[in-house]
Motif scaffolding. Structure first.
Motif, PDB file in Angstrom:
ATOM      1  N   TYR A 150       0.826  -1.210   0.000  1.00 26.84           N
ATOM      2  CA  TYR A 150       0.000   0.000   0.000  1.00 26.84           C
ATOM      3  C   TYR A 150       0.862   1.263   0.000  1.00 26.84           C
ATOM      4  O   TYR A 150       0.746   2.102  -0.881  1.00 26.84           O
TER       5      TYR A 150
ATOM      6  N   MET B  54      16.863  10.249  -2.118  1.00 28.24           N
ATOM      7  CA  MET B  54      15.788  10.835  -1.315  1.00 28.24           C
ATOM      8  C   MET B  54      14.895  11.726  -2.177  1.00 28.24           C
ATOM      9  O   MET B  54      13.668  11.720  -2.018  1.00 28.24           O
TER      10      MET B  54
ATOM     11  N   VAL C 295       0.716   8.945  -2.841  1.00 33.23           N
ATOM     12  CA  VAL C 295      -0.333   9.581  -2.041  1.00 33.23           C
ATOM     13  C   VAL C 295      -1.421  10.131  -2.964  1.00 33.23           C
ATOM     14  O   VAL C 295      -2.609   9.979  -2.713  1.00 33.23           O
TER      15      VAL C 295
ATOM     16  N   TYR D 298      -4.907  12.524  -0.176  1.00 33.83           N
ATOM     17  CA  TYR D 298      -4.832  13.944   0.194  1.00 33.83           C
ATOM     18  C   TYR D 298      -6.209  14.486   0.532  1.00 33.83           C
ATOM     19  O   TYR D 298      -6.361  15.637   0.914  1.00 33.83           O
TER      20      TYR D 298
ATOM     21  N   ARG E  33      -7.182  14.730   5.299  1.00 36.01           N
ATOM     22  CA  ARG E  33      -5.720  14.802   5.182  1.00 36.01           C
ATOM     23  C   ARG E  33      -5.243  15.960   4.308  1.00 36.01           C
ATOM     24  O   ARG E  33      -4.085  15.986   3.900  1.00 36.01           O
TER      25      ARG E  33
ATOM     26  N   ASN F  21      -2.173  17.791   5.611  1.00 30.66           N
ATOM     27  CA  ASN F  21      -0.928  17.041   5.601  1.00 30.66           C
ATOM     28  C   ASN F  21      -0.323  16.997   4.197  1.00 30.66           C
ATOM     29  O   ASN F  21       0.893  16.891   4.047  1.00 30.66           O
ATOM     30  N   TRP F  22      -1.157  17.068   3.208  1.00 25.29           N
ATOM     31  CA  TRP F  22      -0.642  17.170   1.832  1.00 25.29           C
ATOM     32  C   TRP F  22       0.110  18.492   1.655  1.00 25.29           C
ATOM     33  O   TRP F  22       1.177  18.540   1.060  1.00 25.29           O
TER      34      TRP F  22
ATOM     35  N   VAL G 224       3.943  19.128   0.540  1.00 26.18           N
ATOM     36  CA  VAL G 224       4.503  19.961  -0.530  1.00 26.18           C
ATOM     37  C   VAL G 224       5.648  20.818   0.019  1.00 26.18           C
ATOM     38  O   VAL G 224       6.668  21.028  -0.647  1.00 26.18           O
TER      39      VAL G 224
ATOM     40  N   LEU H 274       8.606  18.545   0.202  1.00 26.55           N
ATOM     41  CA  LEU H 274       9.198  18.347  -1.127  1.00 26.55           C
ATOM     42  C   LEU H 274      10.144  19.502  -1.455  1.00 26.55           C
ATOM     43  O   LEU H 274      11.276  19.297  -1.900  1.00 26.55           O
TER      44      LEU H 274
ATOM     45  N   THR I  63      13.252  19.377   0.681  1.00 25.78           N
ATOM     46  CA  THR I  63      14.155  18.320   0.228  1.00 25.78           C
ATOM     47  C   THR I  63      14.979  18.805  -0.967  1.00 25.78           C
ATOM     48  O   THR I  63      16.194  18.606  -1.018  1.00 25.78           O
TER      49      THR I  63
ATOM     50  N   ILE J 127      13.327  21.225   8.270  1.00 18.52           N
ATOM     51  CA  ILE J 127      12.670  20.039   7.725  1.00 18.52           C
ATOM     52  C   ILE J 127      12.274  19.085   8.861  1.00 18.52           C
ATOM     53  O   ILE J 127      11.240  18.417   8.784  1.00 18.52           O
TER      54      ILE J 127
ATOM     55  N   HIS K 243       4.248  16.453  10.099  1.00 22.37           N
ATOM     56  CA  HIS K 243       3.754  15.492   9.106  1.00 22.37           C
ATOM     57  C   HIS K 243       3.390  14.157   9.766  1.00 22.37           C
ATOM     58  O   HIS K 243       2.294  13.629   9.580  1.00 22.37           O
TER      59      HIS K 243
ATOM     60  N   GLY L 114      -4.534   7.650  11.139  1.00 20.77           N
ATOM     61  CA  GLY L 114      -3.639   6.670  10.537  1.00 20.77           C
ATOM     62  C   GLY L 114      -3.650   6.820   9.035  1.00 20.77           C
ATOM     63  O   GLY L 114      -4.365   7.660   8.494  1.00 20.77           O
ATOM     64  N   ILE L 115      -2.869   5.990   8.361  1.00 21.45           N
ATOM     65  CA  ILE L 115      -2.821   6.190   6.918  1.00 21.45           C
ATOM     66  C   ILE L 115      -4.167   5.817   6.313  1.00 21.45           C
ATOM     67  O   ILE L 115      -4.955   5.073   6.887  1.00 21.45           O
ATOM     68  N   SER L 116      -4.407   6.376   5.133  1.00 22.64           N
ATOM     69  CA  SER L 116      -5.726   6.279   4.517  1.00 22.64           C
ATOM     70  C   SER L 116      -6.108   4.833   4.231  1.00 22.64           C
ATOM     71  O   SER L 116      -5.255   3.964   4.176  1.00 22.64           O
TER      72      SER L 116
HETATM   73  C1  HEM Z   1      10.759  14.549   3.465  1.00 18.93           C
HETATM   74  C2  HEM Z   1       9.735  14.121   2.857  1.00 18.93           C
HETATM   75  C3  HEM Z   1       8.625  13.225   3.389  1.00 18.93           C
HETATM   76  C4  HEM Z   1       8.657  12.285   4.385  1.00 18.93           C
HETATM   77  C5  HEM Z   1       9.856  11.855   5.227  1.00 18.93           C
HETATM   78  C6  HEM Z   1       7.315  11.735   4.489  1.00 18.93           C
HETATM   79  C7  HEM Z   1       6.944  10.712   5.341  1.00 18.93           C
HETATM   80  C8  HEM Z   1       5.696  10.134   5.387  1.00 18.93           C
HETATM   81  C9  HEM Z   1       5.352   8.892   6.064  1.00 18.93           C
HETATM   82  C10 HEM Z   1       6.343   8.023   6.858  1.00 18.93           C
HETATM   83  C11 HEM Z   1       4.022   8.656   5.876  1.00 18.93           C
HETATM   84  C12 HEM Z   1       3.231   7.420   6.348  1.00 18.93           C
HETATM   85  C13 HEM Z   1       2.703   6.598   5.184  1.00 18.93           C
HETATM   86  C14 HEM Z   1       3.654   6.276   4.085  1.00 18.93           C
HETATM   87  O1  HEM Z   1       4.810   5.882   4.379  1.00 18.93           O
HETATM   88  O2  HEM Z   1       3.291   6.434   2.915  1.00 18.93           O
HETATM   89  C15 HEM Z   1       3.497   9.763   5.094  1.00 18.93           C
HETATM   90  C16 HEM Z   1       2.174   9.926   4.719  1.00 18.93           C
HETATM   91  C17 HEM Z   1       1.686  10.986   3.964  1.00 18.93           C
HETATM   92  N1  HEM Z   1       2.457  11.916   3.262  1.00 18.93           N
HETATM   93 FE1  HEM Z   1       4.461  12.133   3.422  1.00 18.93          FE
HETATM   94  N2  HEM Z   1       6.503  12.371   3.588  1.00 18.93           N
HETATM   95  C18 HEM Z   1       7.266  13.281   2.886  1.00 18.93           C
HETATM   96  C19 HEM Z   1       6.844  14.087   1.845  1.00 18.93           C
HETATM   97  C20 HEM Z   1       5.518  14.189   1.408  1.00 18.93           C
HETATM   98  C21 HEM Z   1       5.077  14.900   0.226  1.00 18.93           C
HETATM   99  C22 HEM Z   1       6.000  15.583  -0.767  1.00 18.93           C
HETATM  100  C23 HEM Z   1       3.698  14.798   0.202  1.00 18.93           C
HETATM  101  C24 HEM Z   1       2.704  15.372  -0.789  1.00 18.93           C
HETATM  102  C25 HEM Z   1       2.868  16.425  -1.468  1.00 18.93           C
HETATM  103  C26 HEM Z   1       3.285  14.028   1.361  1.00 18.93           C
HETATM  104  C27 HEM Z   1       1.976  13.754   1.719  1.00 18.93           C
HETATM  105  C28 HEM Z   1       1.593  12.763   2.596  1.00 18.93           C
HETATM  106  C29 HEM Z   1       0.219  12.419   2.919  1.00 18.93           C
HETATM  107  C30 HEM Z   1      -1.050  13.121   2.410  1.00 18.93           C
HETATM  108  C31 HEM Z   1       0.286  11.295   3.774  1.00 18.93           C
HETATM  109  C32 HEM Z   1      -0.897  10.488   4.319  1.00 18.93           C
HETATM  110  C33 HEM Z   1      -1.015   9.313   3.361  1.00 18.93           C
HETATM  111  C34 HEM Z   1      -2.067   8.295   3.732  1.00 18.93           C
HETATM  112  O3  HEM Z   1      -2.776   8.512   4.712  1.00 18.93           O
HETATM  113  O4  HEM Z   1      -2.143   7.285   2.998  1.00 18.93           O
HETATM  114  N3  HEM Z   1       4.418  13.652   2.056  1.00 18.93           N
HETATM  115  N4  HEM Z   1       4.540  10.638   4.800  1.00 18.93           N
END
Ligand code: HEM
Lengths: 171, 266
Positions: B82, B143, B154, B160, B164, B167-168, B172, B175, B178, B245, B252, B261-263
């Motif tokens: 997933y 990375m 995502v 998103y 959520r 969190n999106w 951004v 991103l 990074t 960051i 985040h 939790g995750i979607s």
């Molecule tokens: C340094 C960069 C990032 C780190 C370390 C990070 C880390 C994580 C982690 C560990 C999760 C838990 C689920 C998974 O592993 O997919 C997560 C979920 C999520 N991330 Fe990131 N993320 C980063 C960048 C981003 C970016 C660029 C976006 C969108 C533009 C984003 C949007 C989301 C959203 C909306 C969730 C919830 C997803 C769900 O519930 O399925 N993240 N992120």
């Protein structure tokens, strides 16, 4: 209280549990984070570390000659993740290529959740959102690939087999 | 024949006695006040840990991990198919970059006269210097790729959408941070590749209307890339951007939990 004749309360009939208690029909399918999730995360961390380590054993990071302001390398390229922008600069006015396009793209990206009012998660219901985002991501990916592999001297078009790996990666 | 008191003549064989001694030492350790103060009830390092549902909960609840993970998650949330682990991998790469980056800092001076030579001698004079530099460089590229793919995953899951959305937005920001981390690091070797890639990159910045020139001037510390730029980008790269960051990552991860939790599956 109540008089000596008896209680004002009485125990009525059997009540179905669902009517006064909040009994969840299904408790939800959950698993313990330890060990299930932690084990997966640990494995992933090991894997990515091992991958980076092995890759680094075989391929060295580039180090060219000392920086020199008087000698412009040809071609001069931005880091690959910005090559999409550099590519746009060959096509449009700097204002459009360097500011308007990336600016609008970033703003639309950040506000995507507020623009997309559709609540369904099913791909069948999201054809428009999925198409537009796929085009958007491909747009940058293709530009980065062209900038990385198909641009040689003077940032002119070339084929990667003409440029060679050395020219592309500075190895 | 473990009881040596009743039959003193029949000493157990040496391996047995060693094992007993080891067990006694372990018991003594685990019973000590020090040990029980370090490992809270439910820790797998405490005496008598058994694999029970209650202890599985305590492993998380009674440890620092509780800041990152709940005790239980939806079954589908642990399916690698997933999330493809992409968010987690981005985070691990960030940790790997921090560790290798600290190592590099011991051998690097951000001045136009020393920087290039320091990298050069890192290759030839420092034990594992080249290897660690390679790892830092490739992990950085990796990375950028994992963060990009995480965003794509995502999006395609529609993850998103409410609740959520925010969190999106945080994502951004992550991103962009990074990319900025990768870009500021690019200059530090102070070789031809670094100088001219950053020249091309920062020239683009100058096109921003109204304050573009000013922003460029502040970032470069002058009209063109020089010693001041190197120092600025160094501070941005090793201190300021990592600091920022980490704050965004904390938000985040916290929001991933608070948003339930995750979607869910599609
Ligand atoms: C340094 C960069 C990032 C780190 C370390 C990070 C880390 C994580 C982690 C560990 C999760 C838990 C689920 C998974 O592993 O997919 C997560 C979920 C999520 N991330 Fe990131 N993320 C980063 C960048 C981003 C970016 C660029 C976006 C969108 C533009 C984003 C949007 C989301 C959203 C909306 C969730 C919830 C997803 C769900 O519930 O399925 N993240 N992120």
């Amino acid at each position: 209280m109540g008089g000596p004749a008896g209680n004002t309360h009485r125990l009525l009939t059997v009540v179905k549990s669902g009517s006064i208690q909040d009994v969840k029909a299904s408790p939800g399918d959950k698993v313990h984070v330890w060990p299930h999730l932690l084990a997966a995360e640990f494995t992933a961390a090991l894997f990515i570390t091992a991958f980076t380590l092995v890759f680094s054993l075989f391929i060295n990071a580039p180090l060219l000659e000392l920086a020199n302001h008087n000698e412009t390398p040809n071609p001069s390229k931005a880091p690959w993740y910005f090559l999409g922008l550099q590519e746009l600069l060959t096509m449009f006015d700097p204002m459009i290529a360097g500011v308007t396009i990336p600016g609008v793209a970033l703003i639309l990206l950040a506000f995507a959740p507020y623009i997309d009012r559709n609540t369904s998660l099913r791909p069948e219901d999201r054809k428009f959102a999925i198409s537009i985002q796929t085009i958007h991501l491909m747009f940058w990916a293709v530009l980065v690939i062209i900038g990385s592999f198909f641009r040689g001297q003077g940032f002119n078009f070339t084929y990667p087999w003409d440029t060679g790996l050395h020219g592309i990666f500075h190895l | 024949m473990a009881n040596t008191l009743e039959s003193p003549k029949a000493k157990p064989p040496l391996p047995q006695r060693l094992q007993n001694a080891q067990q006694q030492a372990a018991d003594w350790m685990q019973d000590s006040q020090f040990w029980t103060s370090v490992f809270r009830p439910g820790s797998i390092f405490r005496k008598g840990y058994t694999d029970s549902p209650r202890n599985r909960s305590y492993v998380i609840m009674n440890s620092v991990l509780y800041h990152l993970h709940p005790v239980k998650v939806k079954r589908h949330a642990v399916k690698v198919s997933y999330t493809l682990c992409l968010g987690g991998l981005s985070f691990f790469l960030f940790i790997l970059l921090t560790i290798t980056g600290i190592f590099l800092m011991f051998f690097y001076r951000p001045t136009d006269t020393a920087a290039w030579a320091d990298i050069e001698s890192l290759h030839t004079q420092v034990a594992f210097g080249l290897l660690v530099r390679n790892m830092h460089r490739w992990a950085a590229h990796l990375m950028v790729i994992t963060v990009f793919l995480h965003m794509a995953r995502v999006f395609y899951h529609g993850a998103y959408k409410a609740p959520r959305e925010f969190n999106w937005v945080v994502g951004v920001m992550l991103l962009q941070l990074t990319l900025l981390l990768a870009f500021t690091g690019y200059l530090l070797p102070w070789d031809q590749l670094a100088l001219w890639a950053v020249t091309v990159g920062t020239n683009m910045m100058g096109f921003t209307p109204v304050f573009g020139e000013q922003v460029r001037f502040v970032l470069l510390g002058g009209q063109q890339i020089g010693a001041e730029t190197l120092l600025r980008w160094y501070v941005l790269h090793v201190l300021m951007l990592p600091f920022v960051i980490v704050i965004f990552m904390a938000i985040h991860f916290w929001r991933v939990r608070k948003d339930g939790g995750i979607s869910g599956p599609l």
